[in-house]
Scaffold this motif. Structure first.
Motif, PDB file in Angstrom:
ATOM      1  N   TRP A   1      36.707  36.110  41.751  1.00 19.59           N
ATOM      2  CA  TRP A   1      36.602  35.378  43.012  1.00 19.59           C
ATOM      3  C   TRP A   1      35.181  35.404  43.582  1.00 19.59           C
ATOM      4  N   ASP A   2      34.222  35.984  42.844  1.00 22.87           N
ATOM      5  CA  ASP A   2      32.866  36.143  43.379  1.00 22.87           C
ATOM      6  C   ASP A   2      32.229  34.821  43.792  1.00 22.87           C
ATOM      7  N   GLY A   3      32.517  33.747  43.083  1.00 27.70           N
ATOM      8  CA  GLY A   3      31.902  32.472  43.426  1.00 27.70           C
ATOM      9  C   GLY A   3      32.535  31.791  44.617  1.00 27.70           C
ATOM     10  N   VAL A   4      33.754  32.170  44.959  1.00 27.89           N
ATOM     11  CA  VAL A   4      34.480  31.524  46.047  1.00 27.89           C
ATOM     12  C   VAL A   4      34.223  32.201  47.386  1.00 27.89           C
ATOM     13  N   VAL A   5      34.208  33.534  47.388  1.00 27.46           N
ATOM     14  CA  VAL A   5      34.152  34.287  48.647  1.00 27.46           C
ATOM     15  C   VAL A   5      32.973  33.890  49.538  1.00 27.46           C
ATOM     16  N   PRO A   6      31.750  33.739  48.991  1.00 26.78           N
ATOM     17  CA  PRO A   6      30.644  33.377  49.892  1.00 26.78           C
ATOM     18  C   PRO A   6      30.765  31.975  50.488  1.00 26.78           C
ATOM     19  N   LEU A   7      31.658  31.153  49.979  1.00 24.09           N
ATOM     20  CA  LEU A   7      31.789  29.767  50.431  1.00 24.09           C
ATOM     21  C   LEU A   7      32.915  29.576  51.440  1.00 24.09           C
ATOM     22  N   LEU A   8      33.633  30.642  51.767  1.00 26.44           N
ATOM     23  CA  LEU A   8      34.764  30.517  52.684  1.00 26.44           C
ATOM     24  C   LEU A   8      34.270  30.312  54.118  1.00 26.44           C
TER      25      LEU A   8
ATOM     26  N   HIS B   1      47.262  35.509  54.659  1.00 27.74           N
ATOM     27  CA  HIS B   1      47.379  34.398  53.742  1.00 27.74           C
ATOM     28  C   HIS B   1      47.112  34.940  52.340  1.00 27.74           C
ATOM     29  N   VAL B   2      47.748  34.372  51.323  1.00 24.43           N
ATOM     30  CA  VAL B   2      47.620  34.886  49.966  1.00 24.43           C
ATOM     31  C   VAL B   2      47.213  33.756  49.033  1.00 24.43           C
ATOM     32  N   VAL B   3      46.232  34.037  48.182  1.00 25.12           N
ATOM     33  CA  VAL B   3      45.752  33.088  47.179  1.00 25.12           C
ATOM     34  C   VAL B   3      45.969  33.715  45.804  1.00 25.12           C
ATOM     35  N   GLY B   4      46.647  33.002  44.912  1.00 22.55           N
ATOM     36  CA  GLY B   4      46.925  33.537  43.594  1.00 22.55           C
ATOM     37  C   GLY B   4      46.540  32.578  42.490  1.00 22.55           C
ATOM     38  N   HIS B   5      46.030  33.147  41.400  1.00 19.61           N
ATOM     39  CA  HIS B   5      45.667  32.364  40.221  1.00 19.61           C
ATOM     40  C   HIS B   5      46.539  32.773  39.051  1.00 19.61           C
TER      41      HIS B   5
ATOM     42  N   PHE C   1      42.108  28.381  29.049  1.00 22.92           N
ATOM     43  CA  PHE C   1      40.865  27.792  29.538  1.00 22.92           C
ATOM     44  C   PHE C   1      40.259  26.702  28.651  1.00 22.92           C
ATOM     45  N   GLY C   2      40.717  26.558  27.432  1.00 26.80           N
ATOM     46  CA  GLY C   2      40.207  25.506  26.568  1.00 26.80           C
ATOM     47  C   GLY C   2      39.038  25.933  25.706  1.00 26.80           C
ATOM     48  N   GLU C   3      38.563  24.993  24.906  1.00 31.82           N
ATOM     49  CA  GLU C   3      37.548  25.301  23.899  1.00 31.82           C
ATOM     50  C   GLU C   3      36.224  25.765  24.490  1.00 31.82           C
ATOM     51  N   ARG C   4      35.941  25.395  25.725  1.00 28.62           N
ATOM     52  CA  ARG C   4      34.655  25.762  26.328  1.00 28.62           C
ATOM     53  C   ARG C   4      34.775  27.003  27.208  1.00 28.62           C
ATOM     54  N   TRP C   5      35.737  27.858  26.919  1.00 27.09           N
ATOM     55  CA  TRP C   5      35.995  29.002  27.783  1.00 27.09           C
ATOM     56  C   TRP C   5      34.822  29.965  27.853  1.00 27.09           C
ATOM     57  N   ARG C   6      34.021  30.047  26.793  1.00 27.41           N
ATOM     58  CA  ARG C   6      32.876  30.972  26.809  1.00 27.41           C
ATOM     59  C   ARG C   6      31.820  30.563  27.835  1.00 27.41           C
ATOM     60  N   GLU C   7      31.849  29.303  28.260  1.00 25.64           N
ATOM     61  CA  GLU C   7      30.934  28.881  29.319  1.00 25.64           C
ATOM     62  C   GLU C   7      31.351  29.452  30.676  1.00 25.64           C
ATOM     63  N   LEU C   8      32.626  29.825  30.818  1.00 27.13           N
ATOM     64  CA  LEU C   8      33.112  30.403  32.068  1.00 27.13           C
ATOM     65  C   LEU C   8      32.886  31.907  32.127  1.00 27.13           C
ATOM     66  N   PHE C   9      32.846  32.560  30.971  1.00 27.95           N
ATOM     67  CA  PHE C   9      32.769  34.020  30.922  1.00 27.95           C
ATOM     68  C   PHE C   9      31.568  34.432  30.077  1.00 27.95           C
ATOM     69  N   ASP C  10      30.627  35.167  30.685  1.00 21.50           N
ATOM     70  CA  ASP C  10      29.495  35.674  29.917  1.00 21.50           C
ATOM     71  C   ASP C  10      29.918  36.897  29.109  1.00 21.50           C
TER      72      ASP C  10
ATOM     73  N   ALA D   1      40.907  27.424  35.683  1.00 15.37           N
ATOM     74  CA  ALA D   1      40.147  28.408  36.467  1.00 15.37           C
ATOM     75  C   ALA D   1      39.137  27.718  37.369  1.00 15.37           C
ATOM     76  N   PRO D   2      39.584  26.950  38.379  1.00 16.00           N
ATOM     77  CA  PRO D   2      38.635  26.244  39.236  1.00 16.00           C
ATOM     78  C   PRO D   2      37.784  27.181  40.073  1.00 16.00           C
ATOM     79  N   HIS D   3      38.283  28.397  40.344  1.00 18.70           N
ATOM     80  CA  HIS D   3      37.483  29.363  41.108  1.00 18.70           C
ATOM     81  C   HIS D   3      36.261  29.803  40.320  1.00 18.70           C
ATOM     82  N   LEU D   4      36.281  29.614  38.983  1.00 18.80           N
ATOM     83  CA  LEU D   4      35.120  29.914  38.152  1.00 18.80           C
ATOM     84  C   LEU D   4      34.284  28.662  37.879  1.00 18.80           C
ATOM     85  N   SER D   5      34.948  27.562  37.552  1.00 13.97           N
ATOM     86  CA  SER D   5      34.219  26.357  37.151  1.00 13.97           C
ATOM     87  C   SER D   5      33.824  25.470  38.322  1.00 13.97           C
ATOM     88  N   HIS D   6      34.658  25.458  39.383  1.00 16.95           N
ATOM     89  CA  HIS D   6      34.439  24.595  40.547  1.00 16.95           C
ATOM     90  C   HIS D   6      34.658  25.392  41.840  1.00 16.95           C
TER      91      HIS D   6
END
Length: 294
Positions: free
Chosen positions: A52-59, A104-108, A182-191, A266-271
């Motif tokens: 959730w690191d990419g989402v929290v600063p945008l709330l 409020h609860v957010v689940g993936h 996550f599909g064939e490009r999953w390595r782009e989401l996870f280092d 995984a939109p919280h990672l990609s978007h």
């Protein structure tokens, strides 16, 4: 890094806190950025709170983002084999002990199942839920469109479990990520370090696989209950979970459905910006504005 939640550089100052919470024989590692309205984030399989690191600063300002590692993941312990009912109990403990008894609860993914189950069992604690693509595969049984998708996903998951049992965790992660989630490009989401984290958490996925209740959802109780629900879905995610979301929308007529264009499972990672915006709209619809200072 300052993880204070903000919409603009002038947002309210918050205080980052972290600690450990003992619950049900486990110790959960948790993190919170404190202001006023608590939102608890529940991650999916193989993952941990850092997703959730990419989402929290945008709330929006006025949000307390509470994240934790589910039992058996990363910083949290687990006393033996875990089942979904324990994860639900852990979420209840996080809301009770860290969020003032209401959140409020957010689940993936798997965390979405945990979130919806908590809403059924404890509507007095759960103000609302926003869930992204819960893998409730039993909903596809008897569905002419979804049943072949379910069977294909199940075959891959069985192989993932076999890899984990044999100690081939990296193979398990790659197969699950590419073919199930996550599909064939999953390595782009996870280092590299994130992929190592996924492998380190693989044993808990095996527990989920063996749990006979891990996909169970009481849709009648959800539909009749008072908890507002938003279902988010990506246009580019796995066909099976997209179909599950369609069925959930049919069975939960009061739920709001929000589609994130170009996103997958995984939109919280990609978007993260689009996901944070969807969450902000959800909170507005569930009367977050009543808690904001004038």
């Amino acid at each position: 890094m300052d993880l204070a939640t903000r919409a603009t550089p002038l947002a309210t100052t918050t205080v980052h806190r972290a600690g450990r919470l003992r619950t049900g024989g486990a110790e959960l590692s948790w993190h919170a950025d404190r202001t006023t309205t608590p939102v608890v984030f529940v991650h999916g399989s193989f993952d941990d709170h850092t997703s959730w690191d990419g989402v929290v600063p945008l709330l929006p300002p006025g949000v307390t983002a509470v994240r934790y590692d589910r039992r058996g993941h990363s910083g949290s312990s687990a006393p033996g084999r875990t089942v979904i009912h324990e994860h639900v109990g852990d979420l209840v403990s996080v809301i009770t002990e860290l969020s003032g008894g209401s959140a409020h609860v957010v689940g993936h993914s798997y965390g979405a199942l945990v979130s919806l189950m908590a809403a059924v069992r404890h509507p007095e604690l759960v103000r609302s839920v926003l869930v992204h693509e819960p893998p409730a595969f039993p909903l596809l049984t008897g569905d002419p469109v979804g049943e072949p998708m379910r069977d294909a996903a199940r075959a891959h998951v069985i192989t993932v479990a076999e890899h984990i049992e044999a100690g081939r965790t990296e193979d398990a992660v790659a197969l699950f990520a590419e073919k199930v989630a996550f599909g064939e490009r999953w390595r782009e989401l996870f280092d590299g370090p994130q992929r190592a984290m996924l492998a380190a958490n693989a044993r808990t996925f095996l527990d989920q696989f063996r749990d006979p209740d891990h996909y169970a959802l009481d849709l009648a109780a959800l539909a009749a209950g008072p908890v507002p629900i938003t279902l988010t879905v990506g246009t580019d995610g796995p066909p099976a979970v997209r179909r599950i979301t369609e069925i959930l929308a049919e069975r939960l007529p009061a739920a709001t459905v929000h589609t994130i264009t170009g996103a997958g499972h995984a939109p919280h990672l990609s978007h993260p910006a689009e996901f944070a915006a969807a969450l902000a709209r959800h909170l507005d619809r569930t009367h977050l504005d009543r808690t904001r200072p004038a």
